[in-house]
Design a protein around this motif. Structure first.
Motif, PDB file in Angstrom:
ATOM      1  N   LYS A   1      -0.731   3.309  -2.071  1.00  0.00           N
ATOM      2  CA  LYS A   1      -1.138   3.193  -0.672  1.00  0.00           C
ATOM      3  C   LYS A   1      -2.621   3.541  -0.513  1.00  0.00           C
ATOM      4  O   LYS A   1      -3.129   4.494  -1.117  1.00  0.00           O
ATOM      5  CB  LYS A   1      -0.303   4.123   0.215  1.00  0.00           C
ATOM      6  N   ASN A   2      -3.301   2.749   0.319  1.00  0.00           N
ATOM      7  CA  ASN A   2      -4.712   3.054   0.578  1.00  0.00           C
ATOM      8  C   ASN A   2      -4.825   4.150   1.641  1.00  0.00           C
ATOM      9  O   ASN A   2      -3.827   4.592   2.216  1.00  0.00           O
ATOM     10  CB  ASN A   2      -5.486   1.792   0.967  1.00  0.00           C
ATOM     11  N   LYS A   3      -6.051   4.580   1.910  1.00  0.00           N
ATOM     12  CA  LYS A   3      -6.251   5.710   2.832  1.00  0.00           C
ATOM     13  C   LYS A   3      -5.694   5.417   4.223  1.00  0.00           C
ATOM     14  O   LYS A   3      -5.122   6.301   4.878  1.00  0.00           O
ATOM     15  CB  LYS A   3      -7.741   6.053   2.914  1.00  0.00           C
ATOM     16  N   THR A   4      -5.865   4.191   4.674  1.00  0.00           N
ATOM     17  CA  THR A   4      -5.361   3.821   6.001  1.00  0.00           C
ATOM     18  C   THR A   4      -3.845   3.877   6.037  1.00  0.00           C
ATOM     19  O   THR A   4      -3.249   4.385   6.999  1.00  0.00           O
ATOM     20  CB  THR A   4      -5.845   2.409   6.361  1.00  0.00           C
ATOM     21  N   GLU A   5      -3.209   3.358   4.997  1.00  0.00           N
ATOM     22  CA  GLU A   5      -1.745   3.387   4.941  1.00  0.00           C
ATOM     23  C   GLU A   5      -1.225   4.824   4.871  1.00  0.00           C
ATOM     24  O   GLU A   5      -0.222   5.165   5.512  1.00  0.00           O
ATOM     25  CB  GLU A   5      -1.253   2.577   3.743  1.00  0.00           C
ATOM     26  N   ILE A   6      -1.895   5.664   4.100  1.00  0.00           N
ATOM     27  CA  ILE A   6      -1.460   7.059   3.988  1.00  0.00           C
ATOM     28  C   ILE A   6      -1.583   7.756   5.334  1.00  0.00           C
ATOM     29  O   ILE A   6      -0.686   8.493   5.761  1.00  0.00           O
ATOM     30  CB  ILE A   6      -2.280   7.783   2.903  1.00  0.00           C
TER      31      ILE A   6
ATOM     32  N   ALA B   1       8.978 -12.842  -3.899  1.00  0.00           N
ATOM     33  CA  ALA B   1       9.454 -11.648  -3.200  1.00  0.00           C
ATOM     34  C   ALA B   1       8.861 -11.587  -1.796  1.00  0.00           C
ATOM     35  O   ALA B   1       7.637 -11.627  -1.618  1.00  0.00           O
ATOM     36  CB  ALA B   1       9.089 -10.388  -3.981  1.00  0.00           C
ATOM     37  N   LEU B   2       9.715 -11.469  -0.797  1.00  0.00           N
ATOM     38  CA  LEU B   2       9.259 -11.557   0.595  1.00  0.00           C
ATOM     39  C   LEU B   2       8.327 -10.418   0.982  1.00  0.00           C
ATOM     40  O   LEU B   2       7.364 -10.626   1.732  1.00  0.00           O
ATOM     41  CB  LEU B   2      10.474 -11.596   1.533  1.00  0.00           C
ATOM     42  N   ASP B   3       8.593  -9.200   0.498  1.00  0.00           N
ATOM     43  CA  ASP B   3       7.706  -8.100   0.859  1.00  0.00           C
ATOM     44  C   ASP B   3       6.352  -8.226   0.179  1.00  0.00           C
ATOM     45  O   ASP B   3       5.325  -7.814   0.737  1.00  0.00           O
ATOM     46  CB  ASP B   3       8.347  -6.740   0.572  1.00  0.00           C
ATOM     47  N   ASP B   4       6.314  -8.833  -1.020  1.00  0.00           N
ATOM     48  CA  ASP B   4       5.031  -9.074  -1.683  1.00  0.00           C
ATOM     49  C   ASP B   4       4.198 -10.086  -0.894  1.00  0.00           C
ATOM     50  O   ASP B   4       2.977  -9.944  -0.774  1.00  0.00           O
ATOM     51  CB  ASP B   4       5.255  -9.604  -3.105  1.00  0.00           C
ATOM     52  N   ILE B   5       4.859 -11.110  -0.361  1.00  0.00           N
ATOM     53  CA  ILE B   5       4.146 -12.108   0.438  1.00  0.00           C
ATOM     54  C   ILE B   5       3.616 -11.480   1.719  1.00  0.00           C
ATOM     55  O   ILE B   5       2.456 -11.687   2.102  1.00  0.00           O
ATOM     56  CB  ILE B   5       5.079 -13.294   0.754  1.00  0.00           C
ATOM     57  N   ALA B   6       4.452 -10.705   2.399  1.00  0.00           N
ATOM     58  CA  ALA B   6       4.029 -10.059   3.649  1.00  0.00           C
ATOM     59  C   ALA B   6       2.849  -9.124   3.406  1.00  0.00           C
ATOM     60  O   ALA B   6       1.889  -9.092   4.189  1.00  0.00           O
ATOM     61  CB  ALA B   6       5.210  -9.296   4.257  1.00  0.00           C
ATOM     62  N   TRP B   7       2.927  -8.340   2.325  1.00  0.00           N
ATOM     63  CA  TRP B   7       1.838  -7.403   2.011  1.00  0.00           C
ATOM     64  C   TRP B   7       0.552  -8.160   1.691  1.00  0.00           C
ATOM     65  O   TRP B   7      -0.520  -7.810   2.200  1.00  0.00           O
ATOM     66  CB  TRP B   7       2.241  -6.534   0.825  1.00  0.00           C
ATOM     67  N   THR B   8       0.646  -9.184   0.868  1.00  0.00           N
ATOM     68  CA  THR B   8      -0.543  -9.923   0.446  1.00  0.00           C
ATOM     69  C   THR B   8      -1.272 -10.545   1.635  1.00  0.00           C
ATOM     70  O   THR B   8      -2.504 -10.482   1.731  1.00  0.00           O
ATOM     71  CB  THR B   8      -0.155 -11.027  -0.554  1.00  0.00           C
ATOM     72  N   LEU B   9      -0.515 -11.134   2.555  1.00  0.00           N
ATOM     73  CA  LEU B   9      -1.111 -11.878   3.660  1.00  0.00           C
ATOM     74  C   LEU B   9      -1.336 -11.035   4.911  1.00  0.00           C
ATOM     75  O   LEU B   9      -1.851 -11.552   5.913  1.00  0.00           O
ATOM     76  CB  LEU B   9      -0.223 -13.071   4.004  1.00  0.00           C
ATOM     77  N   ASN B  10      -0.958  -9.755   4.879  1.00  0.00           N
ATOM     78  CA  ASN B  10      -1.052  -8.907   6.080  1.00  0.00           C
ATOM     79  C   ASN B  10      -0.337  -9.573   7.264  1.00  0.00           C
ATOM     80  O   ASN B  10      -0.858  -9.655   8.380  1.00  0.00           O
ATOM     81  CB  ASN B  10      -2.508  -8.595   6.433  1.00  0.00           C
ATOM     82  N   LEU B  11       0.878 -10.030   6.982  1.00  0.00           N
ATOM     83  CA  LEU B  11       1.739 -10.615   8.000  1.00  0.00           C
ATOM     84  C   LEU B  11       3.089  -9.904   7.967  1.00  0.00           C
ATOM     85  O   LEU B  11       3.473  -9.336   6.949  1.00  0.00           O
ATOM     86  CB  LEU B  11       1.955 -12.112   7.744  1.00  0.00           C
TER      87      LEU B  11
ATOM     88  N   ALA C   1      -3.184  -2.053   8.020  1.00  0.00           N
ATOM     89  CA  ALA C   1      -3.091  -2.539   6.642  1.00  0.00           C
ATOM     90  C   ALA C   1      -4.118  -1.867   5.736  1.00  0.00           C
ATOM     91  O   ALA C   1      -3.836  -1.573   4.575  1.00  0.00           O
ATOM     92  CB  ALA C   1      -3.257  -4.052   6.594  1.00  0.00           C
ATOM     93  N   GLY C   2      -5.316  -1.659   6.243  1.00  0.00           N
ATOM     94  CA  GLY C   2      -6.326  -0.941   5.474  1.00  0.00           C
ATOM     95  C   GLY C   2      -7.057  -1.762   4.427  1.00  0.00           C
ATOM     96  O   GLY C   2      -7.988  -1.268   3.788  1.00  0.00           O
ATOM     97  N   GLU C   3      -6.664  -3.015   4.203  1.00  0.00           N
ATOM     98  CA  GLU C   3      -7.339  -3.884   3.245  1.00  0.00           C
ATOM     99  C   GLU C   3      -7.163  -5.318   3.708  1.00  0.00           C
ATOM    100  O   GLU C   3      -6.060  -5.711   4.106  1.00  0.00           O
ATOM    101  CB  GLU C   3      -6.762  -3.703   1.835  1.00  0.00           C
TER     102      GLU C   3
END
Length: 600
Positions: free
Chosen positions: A306-311, A195-205, A168-170
């Motif tokens: 995207k952050n460095k880890t995601e890239i 939005a389901l992808d926004d929730i997944a991204w926010t919570l790192n789930l 996730a990187g963050e």
């Protein structure tokens, strides 16, 4: 199982009892998703059309389905034998949904749509349009399929899993802090995230509730001092429960979100994204104590960078995906020449090769393998009824991708399996030229994708050709393969392009009943240079896979085109060859060897 005609008659019985003259079925779910769980596949159930985009409308005397050019041919086939009339979006003479309803129904009629699966923005537009069409009204509080859809699949209850920080990187705490800062800047006390992808991204789930999309069904409510996840507790493992507790995230049942907005939300105001929040939930919020602020959610723009880890994860995932693609392409032509291969067998072979790669979690969308005339069906998916044999001649279009825990891939290659026609070569080369022109783009920071779209289309436009789908979309980081807000398409899309965004480059051309060509890679937008005119950006190819050179008419390419292709192929070979055995490496060397003009 009821036929489409039987389903329509059952629906009309409900409509007559409810005094409705028409009912509208969008393609979305309660979260305005592009791809939806079976429970919400109402439009498919009532029409039989299974594309990802479309709207079905049923009146007491007729039925019609609207979809875009990706699905024209598929929709014609799937609607054949039913009373549905196909309405081709963006084609001159096609009426809007409201215009068609007005033709079918009397002035002052009442029209229905399920407000729990229709965004507030969409229903407000529909209300206005229907008022203009003879004073018709829109009813939002009915789901007729709840009465007639026997054995309807339940809302999914699959387990949720952690998305580790190493990918996730963050941290979630950092993301929550950034979102709250955005809320403060907008003078908002809270926000409901649908939005389901926004929730997944926010919570790192991540989850598996939606086919090919690693998301889970939930709502997330954020206030300045409180965060609530509305989710069914049976979906939570002990690990996820402990994780959420450590973040002080309160849990409430999924189906209580509306009641909470009405009775238990006590802040002064609440931000809702009208394009993501259902009409039903906006109504619930308005019925409560808080003032409703309709604004665009800040999360998609955050998620897009995207952050460095995601890239780094993207690069690693693309390398593994490239190895699978090379092994597939090396196998392909000899296997076709031996015989017994079909569109479905090619799909299975490629999927099996991807499964062998580390961190593979599934497909990012259902693979498209379109041989010859099937390649002209933009989102064709072979099944037992349509599957055809692959022969050692002509073109096969393969659009595919995978979900890896560190990245999501999306790639299309069109391959010559043997002799092809001069027209096929010409079309292939024009599409390639458009693909290359977009890859070579240099552009100011902050322009929109619409301003770049012409680069991919110009070689085709010169010849009087065009395609009606978009040229590019964002790609999630082990998330949805279609991600916004950035897009590259003819229609005006104001979302600015910035360094760190992913975007696909996928021009194509489709000649009905003959063949189709599409060439797609996933790109990363990166910083290029700064001049007195500001910051400039460029594209970096993330996808690592040879582009078939056999169909190219080299005389149609510019020196710049040739140099780009040779440079790209050199990079593909240099990056992938250490991961391959001797035979695979030699095949790749031949597939990526430089192309040259014939010497005079």
């Amino acid at each position: 199982m009821k036929t489409i005609d039987q389903r329509l008659e059952a629906l009309r019985d409900v409509m007559r009892s409810e005094h409705l003259s028409a009912f509208i079925f969008p393609s979305t779910d309660a979260h305005n998703s592009e791809y939806v769980a079976p429970h919400w596949q109402s439009r498919e159930w009532i029409s039989g059309f299974n594309g990802s985009a479309g709207t079905a409308v049923v009146t007491l005397t007729g039925a019609a389905l609207w979809t875009d050019s990706r699905y024209f041919l598929a929709a014609e086939q799937q609607l054949a034998g039913t009373e549905y009339e196909l309405m081709k979006l963006k084609v001159a003479g096609t009426p809007t949904v409201s215009e068609w309803i007005a033709q079918q129904c009397e002035a002052g009629s009442e029209v229905g749509i399920d407000g729990t699966v229709s965004s507030f923005a969409e229903t407000e537009v529909l209300k206005a349009e229907l008022r203009q069409q003879g004073g018709m009204t829109l009813r939002l509080n009915l789901d007729p399929l709840a009465r007639i859809w026997d054995n309807r699949p339940p809302i999914p209850q699959h387990k949720i899993e952690l998305h580790p920080l190493e990918y996730a990187g963050e941290t979630t705490a950092s993301k929550l802090g950034r979102i709250r800062e955005s809320l403060r800047q907008n003078h908002c006390d809270g926000m409901l995230i649908s939005a389901l992808d926004d929730i997944a991204w926010t919570l790192n789930l991540r989850g598996t509730d939606v086919h090919c999309n690693p998301v889970f069904v939930a709502y997330l409510l954020m206030e300045h001092e409180k965060t609530i996840l509305f989710v069914d507790k049976d979906k939570l493992t002990t690990e996820v429960s402990v994780y959420l507790s450590a973040l002080s995230i309160k849990l409430l049942p999924y189906n209580e979100v509306g009641k909470y907005l009405k009775r238990d939300y006590f802040a002064y105001n609440i931000m809702l994204d009208s394009h993501e929040t259902s009409s039903y939930l906006v109504a619930c919020a308005k019925a409560g104590r808080a003032s409703v602020v309709l604004k665009t959610s800040p999360i998609p723009a955050m998620k897009a960078i995207k952050n460095k880890t995601e890239i780094e994860g993207f690069r690693n995932a693309m390398k593994r995906d490239g190895v699978a693609m090379v092994r597939f392409l090396k196998w392909l032509i000899p296997a076709v020449e031996e015989g017994n291969e079909t569109e479905m067998s090619l799909d299975k072979k490629l999927t099996d090769l991807r499964k062998d790669q580390p961190l593979y979690r599934g497909l990012s969308f259902d693979t498209i393998v379109g041989y010859e005339h099937h390649g002209a069906i933009v989102h064709y998916e072979a099944n037992e009824a349509t599957d055809i044999a692959i022969k050692p001649h002509g073109l096969v279009l393969i659009d595919s991708g995978a979900q890896y825990q560190d990245g999501t891939t999306d790639i299309t290659r069109t391959i010559a399996l043997g002799p092809i026609t001069e027209l096929q070569k010409r079309i292939y080369t024009l599409v390639l030229k458009g693909h290359i022109q977009l890859e070579m783009a240099r552009f100011p920071d902050g322009i929109s994708g619409t301003q770049l779209d012409v680069l991919a289309r110009e070689p085709l436009w010169r010849e009087g050709y065009n395609y009606l789908h978009g040229t590019g979309h964002g790609v999630g980081s082990y998330l949805n393969v279609h991600e916004g807000p950035q897009q590259i398409r003819m229609e005006y899309m104001p979302a600015p392009l910035h360094s760190g965004m992913t975007v696909t480059d996928e021009p194509g051309l489709y000649l009905a009943d003959r063949f189709g060509v599409r060439i797609e890679s996933t790109l990363l937008i990166t910083a290029d240079c700064e001049t007195e005119f500001g910051k400039f950006l460029r594209m970096e190819s993330l996808t690592l896979c040879p582009i078939d050179t056999k169909p190219i008419i080299i005389s149609m390419l510019s020196d710049e085109d040739i140099n780009w292709l040779n440079h790209y192929h050199a990079e593909v070979y240099e990056t992938l060859s250490p991961e391959l055995n001797d035979e695979e490496r030699e095949w790749l060397r031949q597939a990526t060897r430089p192309i040259e003009r014939e010497k005079a």
